[in-house]
Design a protein around this motif. Structure first.
Motif, PDB file in Angstrom:
ATOM      1  N   GLY A  62       0.819  -1.202   0.000  1.00 61.14           N
ATOM      2  CA  GLY A  62       0.000   0.000   0.000  1.00 61.14           C
ATOM      3  C   GLY A  62       0.856   1.258   0.000  1.00 61.14           C
ATOM      4  O   GLY A  62       0.594   2.211  -0.735  1.00 61.14           O
ATOM      5  N   VAL A  63       1.902   1.263   0.826  1.00 62.55           N
ATOM      6  CA  VAL A  63       2.787   2.421   0.921  1.00 62.55           C
ATOM      7  C   VAL A  63       3.444   2.697  -0.432  1.00 62.55           C
ATOM      8  O   VAL A  63       3.555   3.842  -0.870  1.00 62.55           O
ATOM      9  N   LEU A  64       3.840   1.628  -1.084  1.00 60.43           N
ATOM     10  CA  LEU A  64       4.484   1.758  -2.395  1.00 60.43           C
ATOM     11  C   LEU A  64       3.524   2.417  -3.383  1.00 60.43           C
ATOM     12  O   LEU A  64       3.889   3.352  -4.111  1.00 60.43           O
ATOM     13  N   ILE A  65       2.285   1.968  -3.389  1.00 62.23           N
ATOM     14  CA  ILE A  65       1.292   2.559  -4.286  1.00 62.23           C
ATOM     15  C   ILE A  65       1.022   4.010  -3.873  1.00 62.23           C
ATOM     16  O   ILE A  65       0.908   4.894  -4.712  1.00 62.23           O
ATOM     17  N   GLY A  66       0.947   4.232  -2.561  1.00 60.61           N
ATOM     18  CA  GLY A  66       0.714   5.591  -2.063  1.00 60.61           C
ATOM     19  C   GLY A  66       1.814   6.544  -2.498  1.00 60.61           C
ATOM     20  O   GLY A  66       1.543   7.667  -2.958  1.00 60.61           O
ATOM     21  N   ALA A  67       3.061   6.099  -2.389  1.00 67.05           N
ATOM     22  CA  ALA A  67       4.188   6.942  -2.788  1.00 67.05           C
ATOM     23  C   ALA A  67       4.163   7.192  -4.295  1.00 67.05           C
ATOM     24  O   ALA A  67       4.431   8.305  -4.757  1.00 67.05           O
ATOM     25  N   ALA A  68       3.819   6.147  -5.054  1.00 69.41           N
ATOM     26  CA  ALA A  68       3.753   6.297  -6.509  1.00 69.41           C
ATOM     27  C   ALA A  68       2.669   7.290  -6.891  1.00 69.41           C
ATOM     28  O   ALA A  68       2.859   8.136  -7.776  1.00 69.41           O
ATOM     29  N   LEU A  69       1.542   7.220  -6.185  1.00 70.05           N
ATOM     30  CA  LEU A  69       0.446   8.141  -6.479  1.00 70.05           C
ATOM     31  C   LEU A  69       0.864   9.579  -6.181  1.00 70.05           C
ATOM     32  O   LEU A  69       0.642  10.493  -6.975  1.00 70.05           O
ATOM     33  N   MET A  70       1.502   9.770  -5.014  1.00 60.82           N
ATOM     34  CA  MET A  70       1.991  11.106  -4.661  1.00 60.82           C
ATOM     35  C   MET A  70       2.883  11.661  -5.771  1.00 60.82           C
ATOM     36  O   MET A  70       2.753  12.806  -6.189  1.00 60.82           O
ATOM     37  N   GLN A  71       3.816  10.819  -6.240  1.00 62.93           N
ATOM     38  CA  GLN A  71       4.781  11.277  -7.233  1.00 62.93           C
ATOM     39  C   GLN A  71       4.110  11.582  -8.563  1.00 62.93           C
ATOM     40  O   GLN A  71       4.385  12.601  -9.189  1.00 62.93           O
ATOM     41  N   THR A  72       3.177  10.700  -8.984  1.00 66.21           N
ATOM     42  CA  THR A  72       2.533  10.949 -10.277  1.00 66.21           C
ATOM     43  C   THR A  72       1.613  12.163 -10.199  1.00 66.21           C
ATOM     44  O   THR A  72       1.416  12.843 -11.199  1.00 66.21           O
ATOM     45  N   ILE A  73       1.093  12.438  -9.016  1.00 61.74           N
ATOM     46  CA  ILE A  73       0.286  13.655  -8.892  1.00 61.74           C
ATOM     47  C   ILE A  73       1.181  14.884  -9.078  1.00 61.74           C
ATOM     48  O   ILE A  73       0.871  15.794  -9.843  1.00 61.74           O
ATOM     49  N   ARG A  74       2.328  14.868  -8.396  1.00 61.83           N
ATOM     50  CA  ARG A  74       3.284  15.974  -8.562  1.00 61.83           C
ATOM     51  C   ARG A  74       3.682  16.158 -10.020  1.00 61.83           C
ATOM     52  O   ARG A  74       3.551  17.239 -10.596  1.00 61.83           O
ATOM     53  N   THR A  75       4.178  15.063 -10.629  1.00 61.76           N
ATOM     54  CA  THR A  75       4.645  15.140 -12.016  1.00 61.76           C
ATOM     55  C   THR A  75       3.497  15.524 -12.938  1.00 61.76           C
ATOM     56  O   THR A  75       3.647  16.364 -13.832  1.00 61.76           O
ATOM     57  N   GLY A  76       2.359  14.893 -12.704  1.00 54.48           N
ATOM     58  CA  GLY A  76       1.201  15.122 -13.557  1.00 54.48           C
ATOM     59  C   GLY A  76       0.769  16.580 -13.539  1.00 54.48           C
ATOM     60  O   GLY A  76       0.506  17.175 -14.578  1.00 54.48           O
ATOM     61  N   LEU A  77       0.737  17.165 -12.325  1.00 56.34           N
ATOM     62  CA  LEU A  77       0.337  18.570 -12.228  1.00 56.34           C
ATOM     63  C   LEU A  77       1.294  19.441 -13.034  1.00 56.34           C
ATOM     64  O   LEU A  77       0.884  20.382 -13.713  1.00 56.34           O
ATOM     65  N   ASN A  78       2.595  19.092 -12.987  1.00 59.44           N
ATOM     66  CA  ASN A  78       3.583  19.820 -13.780  1.00 59.44           C
ATOM     67  C   ASN A  78       3.293  19.701 -15.258  1.00 59.44           C
ATOM     68  O   ASN A  78       3.228  20.691 -15.976  1.00 59.44           O
ATOM     69  N   LEU A  79       3.143  18.443 -15.699  1.00 62.00           N
ATOM     70  CA  LEU A  79       2.964  18.185 -17.126  1.00 62.00           C
ATOM     71  C   LEU A  79       1.677  18.819 -17.641  1.00 62.00           C
ATOM     72  O   LEU A  79       1.595  19.250 -18.784  1.00 62.00           O
ATOM     73  N   LEU A  80       0.665  18.876 -16.780  1.00 60.73           N
ATOM     74  CA  LEU A  80      -0.606  19.465 -17.203  1.00 60.73           C
ATOM     75  C   LEU A  80      -0.564  20.986 -17.162  1.00 60.73           C
ATOM     76  O   LEU A  80      -1.537  21.652 -17.505  1.00 60.73           O
TER      77      LEU A  80
END
Ligand code: ATP
Ligand code: MG
Lengths: 341, 266
Positions: free
Chosen positions: A290-308
């Motif tokens: 769960g933590v691994l998925i949580g960390a991945a989600l956090m990171q993709t949200i950060r990156t995603g907000l940038n890319l968008l």
């Protein structure tokens, strides 16, 4: 001993461990599944909405960036499982990374420099653990103090100046790519995956792992069952310190510079990664997967907000909203599972 | 009385005192438990019954007093000590970890280890599940799966799991603090059957209960506490009605065999 069939007597054994969900299904709980679905939807959305997201380069950049956070979050997960919290992980990452860097700069062989960093992190964890178990300070207060102390030491030792010109052999730790098939996988990512497997197996398969869950679930029950609850707590804080140090050293090596300001505010990302991944702040509930998925989600949200093209200055607000959503969901889930007993 | 018989008691507690701040929960209690005996421990709410038993199970450290096991002085400094000495307790509030499953709770604190490498001890989950399953079956405890988390169990099922846990490991001394409080009438009957069976297997048992008829049914002897003192200690005899009346008279303070003022020796 409830509602037995009339006249069943000593027959009709009712305890059974057959008729069970398959193992893969059991190993993932509701929130992990929920967060995994959200994660996948978000990834699919980003892949369609941008043409830069799903490139090998971007994916590995993201993986590298979130590996430090994830590794520290594994340790945080262990602490939160005992119903504790470690706010000092960000400062720990900075100080442990700095310790390793300063040793390396002063011509200490790289393995010893790394060891020095790990010992630093372990000591920070040990002090946290002693404050919590011996002085009986609330974990929030003890580690808040340590957050400030460790950060203060990084400033004091460096006089506020970053340590630069780290030996290339040291930087390799964070920058080396290892070819897996045709993919250049960053070393920190491999370290993260190995640690994820180890910590996960430790928590689910070993006696100490089970005692960690027991302490978080019902500390008094654990105590009267003969578990040394204070040793268990000491152990999780030391483990958390060492894991944060691993993250800190990888981060420092990747950046090639040990800045006293490094990893500032990371404790929030780390705690958020754990909570989003289903680790309950009440203790006793959560997994490394769960933590691994949580960390991945956090990171993709950060990156995603940038890319968008989401305005940079507004991003912390968006991340904060995501964290609040996750914690709200966690509370709601807890309350619901209590009421359906 | 019983204390003067030739055999050494399996448990002897002498002059146990325990205070919580200003509250004197135990004011110097003596208690003996003979081999293979079922002792009923009764008293009004807050009389100190649970506290006395928690001293024996290692959950509390007494302020004063000694404990002897089979005549030997023992120092119980924690629940693990008591468990090692063969003392198990079913706590009034069950003391289960709700986030763990039934098998994990039954084996909590003494997990079956498959292999160990220094401090890393890998559990044999399968063995624990199978043994838990067998235990529950033997005790006729109805739980659909030993992999069920305790938080999903009913109050009665939890109590049953707590009883199963304390009786699973051939303890010499089994303490049950209100083991029937959450149970239906038929389930109470099963617990009483279980107590008889444990006694037949050679265990010595202390049972705390407000249900005096249960003490009358399975008990060999009864001890009454009042305000942290022992006020009565005698064998269970006669019919339920007179037993109940006599016990109640001690519980409410109408009689007292151990009062320092009226020294009644018998
Ligand atoms: N951990 C504790 N902290 C403070 N006071 C306590 C504690 N445990 C017990 N007490 C107090 O000690 C006294 C005796 O309590 P105890 O639980 O032993 O009573 P009891 O005879 O088991 O009562 P009941 O029949 O209600 O279970 C009470 O006044 C109680 O408030
Ligand atoms: Mg009680």
């Amino acid at each position: 001993m409830q509602e037995r069939a009339a006249g069943a007597g000593k027959s009709a054994p009712s305890a059974q461990i057959t008729r069970e969900r398959p193992a893969w299904r059991r190993s993932i709980n509701v929130q992990e599944l929920g967060i995994l679905v959200i994660f996948l939807l978000w990834v699919i959305f980003l892949s369609l909405a941008t043409d830069t997201f799903l490139t090998t380069r971007n994916v590995f950049n993201m993986l590298r960036a979130f590996s430090w956070i994830a590794i520290a979050a594994f340790g945080q997960c262990m602490v939160i499982l005992t119903a504790g919290i470690d706010l000092s992980v960000g400062s720990n990452m900075a100080l442990s990374g700095l310790a390793a860097a300063m040793l390396a700069v002063n011509n200490v062989p790289v393995p010893l420099a790394v060891l020095g960093g790990l010992v630093t992190g372990g000591l920070i964890g040990l002090i946290n653990g002693l404050l919590v178990t011996r002085l009986r300070l609330p974990p929030f207060i003890a580690t808040l103090g340590m957050l400030s102390i460790a950060r203060g030491v990084t400033y004091g030792v460096t006089g506020g100046w970053p340590v630069r010109q780290l030996p290339p052999e040291f930087n390799q730790i964070g920058q080396l790519d290892i070819m897996v098939g045709s993919w250049p996988v960053p070393l920190p990512v491999i370290v993260m995956l190995v640690l994820a497997a180890l910590v996960s197996l430790f928590l689910s398969r070993t006696v100490t792992g089970r005692h960690i869950y027991a302490v978080g679930g019902n500390e008094e029950a654990a105590r009267v069952s003969g578990i040394k609850t204070q040793s268990v707590k000491l152990f999780v804080y030391v483990s958390c310190g060492v894991l944060a140090a691993i993250g800190g050293i990888l981060m420092t090596a990747r950046l090639g510079v040990a800045a006293p300001t490094a990893a500032e505010g990371y404790e929030l990302d780390i705690i958020a990664a754990a909570v989003i991944g289903g680790v309950s702040l009440f203790g006793g509930e959560g997994t490394i997967l769960g933590v691994l998925i949580g960390a991945a989600l956090m990171q993709t949200i950060r990156t995603g907000l940038n890319l968008l093209g989401f305005p940079t200055y507004w991003q912390p607000a968006a991340i904060g909203a995501v964290i609040l959503l996750a914690v709200t969901f966690d509370q709601w889930r807890k309350r619901r599972s209590r009421s359906v007993r | 009385m019983t204390a003067t018989t030739a055999t050494t008691p399996i448990v002897e507690m002498r002059n146990i005192k325990k205070s919580f701040g200003a509250v004197q929960a135990l004011r110097g209690v003596d208690l003996t438990l003979m081999h293979n005996e079922v002792l009923g421990l009764v008293g009004d709410n807050a009389a100190g019954k649970s506290t006395l038993m928690k001293v024996l199970s290692g959950a509390y450290i007494p302020d004063e007093g000694e404990i002897y096991l089979e005549g030997k002085r023992v120092h119980i400094t924690g629940p693990d000590d008591a468990r090692r000495l063969g003392i198990e307790m079913v706590y009034q509030d069950f003391m289960l970890a709700n986030n763990l499953d039934v098998a994990a709770n039954i084996f909590l604190g003494r997990e079956v280890v498959r292999w160990a490498l220094g401090p890393i001890r890998v559990m044999d989950k399968r063995a624990m599940e199978i043994q838990s399953q067998q235990l529950l079956r033997r005790l006729n405890i109805n739980v659909s799966s030993v992999r069920l988390k305790v938080e999903h169990l009913s109050g009665g099922q939890r109590q049953a799991v707590a009883i199963g846990r304390a009786t699973a490991f051939n303890a010499k001394v089994i303490i049950m603090d209100e083991p029937t409080a959450a149970l239906s009438v038929s389930a109470i009957g099963q617990v009483l059957d279980l107590i008889r069976e444990l006694k037949a297997q050679g265990a010595s048992i202390i049972i705390i209960s407000h249900r005096l008829e249960d003490i009358h049914e399975v008990g060999d002897r009864v001890v009454v506490l009042r305000h942290g003192r022992k006020v009565a200690d005698y064998p269970v005899t006669g019919d339920v009605q007179s037993f109940r009346e006599r016990v109640v008279s001690y519980m409410v303070g109408a009689r007292d065999d151990f009062s320092k003022v009226v020294a009644e020796e018998d």
